[in-house]
Design a protein around this motif. Structure first.
Motif, PDB file in Angstrom:
ATOM      1  N   PRO A 169       0.888  -1.371   0.132  1.00 35.66           N
ATOM      2  CA  PRO A 169       0.187   0.437  -0.066  1.00 35.66           C
ATOM      3  C   PRO A 169       0.749   1.091   0.362  1.00 35.66           C
ATOM      4  O   PRO A 169       1.987   1.617   0.602  1.00 35.66           O
ATOM      5  N   CYS A 170       0.711   2.145  -0.707  1.00 35.80           N
ATOM      6  CA  CYS A 170       1.387   3.626  -0.507  1.00 35.80           C
ATOM      7  C   CYS A 170       1.617   4.462   0.756  1.00 35.80           C
ATOM      8  O   CYS A 170       2.512   4.760   0.635  1.00 35.80           O
ATOM      9  N   ALA A 171       0.339   4.323   1.253  1.00 32.82           N
ATOM     10  CA  ALA A 171       0.364   5.541   2.550  1.00 32.82           C
ATOM     11  C   ALA A 171      -0.665   5.197   3.414  1.00 32.82           C
ATOM     12  O   ALA A 171      -1.828   4.877   3.358  1.00 32.82           O
ATOM     13  N   ASP A 172      -0.252   5.132   4.493  1.00 34.88           N
ATOM     14  CA  ASP A 172      -1.260   5.446   5.287  1.00 34.88           C
ATOM     15  C   ASP A 172      -2.304   6.358   4.846  1.00 34.88           C
ATOM     16  O   ASP A 172      -2.203   7.729   5.107  1.00 34.88           O
ATOM     17  N   VAL A 173      -3.738   5.972   4.894  1.00 35.86           N
ATOM     18  CA  VAL A 173      -4.880   7.292   4.683  1.00 35.86           C
ATOM     19  C   VAL A 173      -4.294   7.582   6.007  1.00 35.86           C
ATOM     20  O   VAL A 173      -4.914   7.773   7.110  1.00 35.86           O
ATOM     21  N   LEU A 174      -5.457   9.366   5.964  1.00 35.93           N
ATOM     22  CA  LEU A 174      -5.511  10.314   7.484  1.00 35.93           C
ATOM     23  C   LEU A 174      -6.651   9.946   7.599  1.00 35.93           C
ATOM     24  O   LEU A 174      -7.605   9.840   7.105  1.00 35.93           O
ATOM     25  N   SER A 175      -7.068   9.823   8.987  1.00 39.97           N
ATOM     26  CA  SER A 175      -7.732  10.518   9.578  1.00 39.97           C
ATOM     27  C   SER A 175      -9.199  11.689   9.316  1.00 39.97           C
ATOM     28  O   SER A 175      -7.882  12.221   8.634  1.00 39.97           O
ATOM     29  N   ALA A 176      -9.891  11.707   9.848  1.00 40.10           N
ATOM     30  CA  ALA A 176     -11.147  12.873   9.566  1.00 40.10           C
ATOM     31  C   ALA A 176     -10.080  14.175  10.118  1.00 40.10           C
ATOM     32  O   ALA A 176     -10.025  15.128   9.980  1.00 40.10           O
ATOM     33  N   GLU A 177      -9.547  13.773  10.817  1.00 38.28           N
ATOM     34  CA  GLU A 177      -9.629  14.906  12.064  1.00 38.28           C
ATOM     35  C   GLU A 177      -8.419  15.371  11.648  1.00 38.28           C
ATOM     36  O   GLU A 177      -7.542  16.789  11.727  1.00 38.28           O
ATOM     37  N   GLU A 178      -7.030  14.188  11.245  1.00 40.46           N
ATOM     38  CA  GLU A 178      -5.647  15.033  10.863  1.00 40.46           C
ATOM     39  C   GLU A 178      -6.421  15.520   9.176  1.00 40.46           C
ATOM     40  O   GLU A 178      -5.395  16.196   8.551  1.00 40.46           O
ATOM     41  N   GLU A 179      -7.236  14.856   8.645  1.00 39.56           N
ATOM     42  CA  GLU A 179      -7.408  16.221   6.947  1.00 39.56           C
ATOM     43  C   GLU A 179      -8.088  17.528   8.071  1.00 39.56           C
ATOM     44  O   GLU A 179      -7.532  18.219   7.168  1.00 39.56           O
ATOM     45  N   ALA A 180      -8.444  17.496   8.244  1.00 39.55           N
ATOM     46  CA  ALA A 180      -9.095  19.103   9.478  1.00 39.55           C
ATOM     47  C   ALA A 180      -8.144  19.257   9.665  1.00 39.55           C
ATOM     48  O   ALA A 180      -7.699  20.554   9.010  1.00 39.55           O
ATOM     49  N   GLU A 181      -7.009  19.046  10.704  1.00 41.36           N
ATOM     50  CA  GLU A 181      -5.490  19.809  11.070  1.00 41.36           C
ATOM     51  C   GLU A 181      -4.890  20.025   9.752  1.00 41.36           C
ATOM     52  O   GLU A 181      -4.748  21.279   9.705  1.00 41.36           O
ATOM     53  N   VAL A 182      -5.168  19.068   9.336  1.00 36.38           N
ATOM     54  CA  VAL A 182      -3.869  19.872   7.935  1.00 36.38           C
ATOM     55  C   VAL A 182      -4.830  20.836   6.763  1.00 36.38           C
ATOM     56  O   VAL A 182      -4.037  21.597   6.064  1.00 36.38           O
ATOM     57  N   ARG A 183      -6.026  20.776   6.392  1.00 36.81           N
ATOM     58  CA  ARG A 183      -6.519  22.273   5.469  1.00 36.81           C
ATOM     59  C   ARG A 183      -6.411  23.856   6.913  1.00 36.81           C
ATOM     60  O   ARG A 183      -6.128  24.321   5.857  1.00 36.81           O
ATOM     61  N   GLU A 184      -6.855  23.492   8.084  1.00 33.36           N
ATOM     62  CA  GLU A 184      -6.483  24.181   8.938  1.00 33.36           C
ATOM     63  C   GLU A 184      -4.990  25.277   8.612  1.00 33.36           C
ATOM     64  O   GLU A 184      -4.848  26.336   8.420  1.00 33.36           O
ATOM     65  N   PHE A 185      -3.710  24.206   8.818  1.00 33.05           N
ATOM     66  CA  PHE A 185      -2.637  24.727   8.678  1.00 33.05           C
ATOM     67  C   PHE A 185      -2.163  25.398   7.057  1.00 33.05           C
ATOM     68  O   PHE A 185      -1.558  26.628   7.217  1.00 33.05           O
ATOM     69  N   VAL A 186      -2.868  24.784   5.942  1.00 34.83           N
ATOM     70  CA  VAL A 186      -2.794  25.300   4.573  1.00 34.83           C
ATOM     71  C   VAL A 186      -3.372  26.816   5.255  1.00 34.83           C
ATOM     72  O   VAL A 186      -2.526  27.554   4.438  1.00 34.83           O
ATOM     73  N   LYS A 187      -5.036  26.632   5.490  1.00 32.56           N
ATOM     74  CA  LYS A 187      -5.168  28.053   5.427  1.00 32.56           C
ATOM     75  C   LYS A 187      -4.563  28.968   5.572  1.00 32.56           C
ATOM     76  O   LYS A 187      -4.810  29.701   5.794  1.00 32.56           O
ATOM     77  N   ALA A 188      -4.458  28.491   6.816  1.00 32.72           N
ATOM     78  CA  ALA A 188      -3.442  29.862   7.701  1.00 32.72           C
ATOM     79  C   ALA A 188      -1.908  29.913   7.308  1.00 32.72           C
ATOM     80  O   ALA A 188      -1.818  31.506   7.387  1.00 32.72           O
ATOM     81  N   GLN A 189      -1.063  29.365   6.872  1.00 35.99           N
ATOM     82  CA  GLN A 189      -0.520  29.788   5.679  1.00 35.99           C
ATOM     83  C   GLN A 189      -0.891  30.717   4.603  1.00 35.99           C
ATOM     84  O   GLN A 189       0.135  31.074   4.346  1.00 35.99           O
ATOM     85  N   GLN A 190      -1.589  30.375   3.731  1.00 36.23           N
ATOM     86  CA  GLN A 190      -2.321  30.905   2.638  1.00 36.23           C
ATOM     87  C   GLN A 190      -2.385  32.442   3.252  1.00 36.23           C
ATOM     88  O   GLN A 190      -2.148  32.993   2.497  1.00 36.23           O
TER      89      GLN A 190
END
Length: 151
Positions: A125-146
């Protein structure tokens, strides 16, 4: 400029005292010498080897030619004393099969190993899939960076 036209020193190891006075016999000796392997150097013909054994073999070739042997008789004479290994191009026989088949067998083993590695790599398998919480955290991080880059 003349130096560039001269052959390299290591190209011919035949000593002047080895050269036969008859140019036809000398040419035959050189031709036979190029078919014989130096048993010390292993991947070099006796004509271009500086090893003592190569010199002895060159002298033996010339002695046999002086005695009247033809090229095949000279090669057979040396082969009888040193075996097929002394020939740079040994004949395919049951006892020399390993010499001929080992490179092909090695290539097959390498290709099989490469195929196995590729199949195993693709089935992982390519990589572990992110949980819903992790995806939300990543989205927030990207928005904050932008948002931080706009100011």
């Amino acid at each position: 400029m003349v130096v560039l036209l001269l052959p390299p020193v290591s190209a011919y190891a035949v000593e002047p005292d080895e050269i036969l006075p008859d140019p036809v016999l000398e040419a035959r000796a050189r031709d036979i010498s190029k078919k014989l392997r130096c048993v010390v150097c292993q991947n070099q013909d006796i004509d271009s080897s500086n090893a003592g054994v190569a010199r002895d073999l060159r002298l033996m070739v010339r002695e046999r030619l002086i005695e009247g042997d033809n090229d095949k008789e000279v090669l057979d004479f040396i082969r009888a004393r040193y075996g097929d290994f002394v020939l740079l191009n040994p004949p395919f026989q049951p006892k020399t099969a390993v010499l001929w088949l080992t490179p092909a067998a090695f290539a097959v083993v390498v290709l099989l190993a490469g195929a196995i590695i590729l199949v195993r790599h693709r089935s992982k398998p390519c990589a572990d899939v992110l949980s819903a919480e992790e995806e939300a955290e990543v989205r927030e991080f990207v928005k904050a960076q932008q948002a931080g880059n706009r100011t």
